[in-house]
Design a protein around this motif. Structure first.
Motif, PDB file in Angstrom:
ATOM      1  N   THR A 272       0.838  -1.195   0.000  1.00  0.00           N
ATOM      2  CA  THR A 272       0.000   0.000   0.000  1.00  0.00           C
ATOM      3  C   THR A 272       0.874   1.246   0.000  1.00  0.00           C
ATOM      4  N   PRO A 273       0.465   2.344  -0.669  1.00  0.00           N
ATOM      5  CA  PRO A 273      -0.721   2.410  -1.524  1.00  0.00           C
ATOM      6  C   PRO A 273      -0.437   1.803  -2.896  1.00  0.00           C
ATOM      7  N   LYS A 274      -1.451   1.623  -3.701  1.00  0.00           N
ATOM      8  CA  LYS A 274      -1.278   1.116  -5.072  1.00  0.00           C
ATOM      9  C   LYS A 274      -0.895   2.243  -6.028  1.00  0.00           C
ATOM     10  N   PHE A 275      -1.353   3.456  -5.744  1.00  0.00           N
ATOM     11  CA  PHE A 275      -1.039   4.619  -6.578  1.00  0.00           C
ATOM     12  C   PHE A 275      -0.742   5.810  -5.674  1.00  0.00           C
ATOM     13  N   GLN A 276       0.215   6.642  -6.080  1.00  0.00           N
ATOM     14  CA  GLN A 276       0.522   7.842  -5.314  1.00  0.00           C
ATOM     15  C   GLN A 276       1.141   8.872  -6.241  1.00  0.00           C
ATOM     16  N   VAL A 277       0.718  10.127  -6.085  1.00  0.00           N
ATOM     17  CA  VAL A 277       1.333  11.238  -6.803  1.00  0.00           C
ATOM     18  C   VAL A 277       1.929  12.171  -5.756  1.00  0.00           C
ATOM     19  N   LEU A 278       3.194  12.507  -5.938  1.00  0.00           N
ATOM     20  CA  LEU A 278       3.900  13.391  -5.028  1.00  0.00           C
ATOM     21  C   LEU A 278       4.442  14.590  -5.774  1.00  0.00           C
ATOM     22  N   LYS A 279       4.710  15.656  -5.036  1.00  0.00           N
ATOM     23  CA  LYS A 279       5.457  16.778  -5.597  1.00  0.00           C
ATOM     24  C   LYS A 279       6.924  16.622  -5.186  1.00  0.00           C
ATOM     25  N   THR A 280       7.795  17.146  -6.009  1.00  0.00           N
ATOM     26  CA  THR A 280       9.223  17.099  -5.702  1.00  0.00           C
ATOM     27  C   THR A 280       9.470  17.637  -4.294  1.00  0.00           C
ATOM     28  N   GLY A 281      10.261  16.883  -3.516  1.00  0.00           N
ATOM     29  CA  GLY A 281      10.602  17.288  -2.162  1.00  0.00           C
ATOM     30  C   GLY A 281       9.722  16.699  -1.078  1.00  0.00           C
ATOM     31  N   GLN A 282       8.555  16.183  -1.456  1.00  0.00           N
ATOM     32  CA  GLN A 282       7.686  15.564  -0.467  1.00  0.00           C
ATOM     33  C   GLN A 282       8.235  14.205  -0.057  1.00  0.00           C
ATOM     34  N   SER A 283       7.778  13.739   1.084  1.00  0.00           N
ATOM     35  CA  SER A 283       8.203  12.426   1.567  1.00  0.00           C
ATOM     36  C   SER A 283       7.009  11.482   1.623  1.00  0.00           C
ATOM     37  N   MET A 284       7.303  10.193   1.559  1.00  0.00           N
ATOM     38  CA  MET A 284       6.244   9.205   1.709  1.00  0.00           C
ATOM     39  C   MET A 284       6.854   7.844   2.038  1.00  0.00           C
ATOM     40  N   THR A 285       6.004   6.980   2.555  1.00  0.00           N
ATOM     41  CA  THR A 285       6.418   5.628   2.892  1.00  0.00           C
ATOM     42  C   THR A 285       5.522   4.623   2.183  1.00  0.00           C
ATOM     43  N   LEU A 286       6.159   3.662   1.530  1.00  0.00           N
ATOM     44  CA  LEU A 286       5.451   2.530   0.940  1.00  0.00           C
ATOM     45  C   LEU A 286       5.485   1.378   1.945  1.00  0.00           C
ATOM     46  N   GLN A 287       4.308   0.794   2.140  1.00  0.00           N
ATOM     47  CA  GLN A 287       4.199  -0.278   3.119  1.00  0.00           C
ATOM     48  C   GLN A 287       4.104  -1.626   2.422  1.00  0.00           C
ATOM     49  N   CYS A 288       4.674  -2.640   3.045  1.00  0.00           N
ATOM     50  CA  CYS A 288       4.618  -3.997   2.512  1.00  0.00           C
ATOM     51  C   CYS A 288       4.460  -4.967   3.664  1.00  0.00           C
ATOM     52  N   ALA A 289       3.564  -5.926   3.487  1.00  0.00           N
ATOM     53  CA  ALA A 289       3.367  -6.970   4.493  1.00  0.00           C
ATOM     54  C   ALA A 289       3.182  -8.308   3.801  1.00  0.00           C
ATOM     55  N   GLN A 290       3.763  -9.350   4.397  1.00  0.00           N
ATOM     56  CA  GLN A 290       3.590 -10.710   3.859  1.00  0.00           C
ATOM     57  C   GLN A 290       3.071 -11.625   4.968  1.00  0.00           C
ATOM     58  N   ASP A 291       2.233 -12.566   4.551  1.00  0.00           N
ATOM     59  CA  ASP A 291       1.618 -13.477   5.523  1.00  0.00           C
ATOM     60  C   ASP A 291       2.064 -14.920   5.316  1.00  0.00           C
ATOM     61  N   MET A 292       3.254 -15.104   4.743  1.00  0.00           N
ATOM     62  CA  MET A 292       3.763 -16.446   4.439  1.00  0.00           C
ATOM     63  C   MET A 292       4.853 -16.884   5.409  1.00  0.00           C
TER      64      MET A 292
ATOM     65  N   LEU B 276       9.420   1.062   2.778  1.00  0.00           N
ATOM     66  CA  LEU B 276      10.367   1.830   1.967  1.00  0.00           C
ATOM     67  C   LEU B 276      10.000   3.299   2.059  1.00  0.00           C
ATOM     68  N   ARG B 277      10.964   4.138   2.434  1.00  0.00           N
ATOM     69  CA  ARG B 277      10.690   5.559   2.612  1.00  0.00           C
ATOM     70  C   ARG B 277      11.483   6.399   1.637  1.00  0.00           C
ATOM     71  N   LEU B 278      10.788   7.337   1.022  1.00  0.00           N
ATOM     72  CA  LEU B 278      11.414   8.369   0.198  1.00  0.00           C
ATOM     73  C   LEU B 278      11.397   9.645   1.028  1.00  0.00           C
ATOM     74  N   GLU B 279      12.557  10.129   1.427  1.00  0.00           N
ATOM     75  CA  GLU B 279      12.623  11.288   2.326  1.00  0.00           C
ATOM     76  C   GLU B 279      12.347  12.594   1.583  1.00  0.00           C
ATOM     77  N   SER B 280      12.856  12.722   0.375  1.00  0.00           N
ATOM     78  CA  SER B 280      12.678  13.935  -0.424  1.00  0.00           C
ATOM     79  C   SER B 280      12.556  13.493  -1.881  1.00  0.00           C
ATOM     80  N   ALA B 281      11.314  13.265  -2.303  1.00  0.00           N
ATOM     81  CA  ALA B 281      11.083  12.646  -3.603  1.00  0.00           C
ATOM     82  C   ALA B 281      11.603  13.505  -4.758  1.00  0.00           C
ATOM     83  N   ALA B 282      12.125  12.827  -5.778  1.00  0.00           N
ATOM     84  CA  ALA B 282      12.628  13.470  -6.990  1.00  0.00           C
ATOM     85  C   ALA B 282      11.939  12.838  -8.194  1.00  0.00           C
ATOM     86  N   PRO B 283      11.812  13.596  -9.298  1.00  0.00           N
ATOM     87  CA  PRO B 283      11.177  13.027 -10.502  1.00  0.00           C
ATOM     88  C   PRO B 283      11.809  11.714 -10.961  1.00  0.00           C
TER      89      PRO B 283
END
Lengths: 113, 111
Positions: A7-27, A76-83
């Protein structure tokens, strides 16, 4: 039987913004991975966690950080997103770092404007 | 750095044909090798894994082999079906599961 969930499946960010992609496995897998997929290029390994409590750089780690939160979750974290980080990101897991096939999530499409 | 080449980049065949997809590695010291299929907009689905002590794996109509002396792998698909249409990716590691991927072969099976 979810397997690997991202999660998420789709995300739009502006340059310089931060975000975290989450991943979980149940195996109950020990090893987890983050890859990125870009047009005309094979999937490239960003970071991996061979076992809970360890993380290591892959082929293209610059601009990213990761956290193995517990055995199930690897973020997975992007601290300062770039194009240049516009890509499709895939999380994967395997039974062990030397054993077992890779199982992939459905991917997270990230666009950085 | 490991480079992975997949040939052909695209392939179109009539239903029922047998076909071979090729994959080659610049560093032939392959530890694990895995073949995947990817449908448009989807994740990767594992098809076959050839582990370090193995040279070949079979699953149904699929057979994969690895020649470690040359660093080449082939995926053989028997009696192709329209449902086999997808992109096929090979990936090899030199240590553990730290895989390097090819760019894929786009397969179209025509009914």
């Amino acid at each position: 039987n979810a397997g690997v969930t991202q999660t998420p499946k789709f995300q739009v960010l502006k340059t310089g913004q931060s975000m975290t992609l989450q991943c979980a496995q149940d195996m109950n897998h020990n090893s987890m991975y983050w890859y990125r997929q870009d047009p005309g290029m094979g999937l490239r390994l960003i970071y991996y966690s061979a076992s809970e409590g360890t993380t290591d750089k892959g082929e293209v780690p610059n601009g990213y950080n990761v956290s193995r939160l517990n055995k199930r979750e690897f973020s997975l974290r992007l601290e300062s997103a770039a194009p240049s980080q516009t890509s499709v990101y895939f999380c994967a897991s395997s039974e062990g770092f030397y054993t077992g096939e890779l199982f992939f999530g459905e991917g997270s499409r990230l666009t950085v404007l | 750095k490991q480079e992975v080449t997949q040939i052909p980049a695209a392939l179109s065949v009539p239903e029922g044909e047998n076909l071979v997809l090729n994959c080659s590695f610049t560093d032939s010291a392959i530890y694990n090798l895995q073949w995947f299929r990817q449908d448009p907009g989807k994740g990767l689905t594992s098809l076959l894994l050839i582990q370090s002590s193995q040279r070949e794996q079979t699953s149904g109509r699929l057979n994969a082999s690895l020649d470690k002396s040359s660093g080449r792998s082939t995926l053989y698909i028997a009696a192709s079906q329209p449902g086999d249409s997808a992109t096929y990716l090979c990936a090899g590691s030199n240590t553990g599961n730290q895989f390097y991927f090819g760019t894929g072969t786009s397969l179209t099976v025509i009914p």
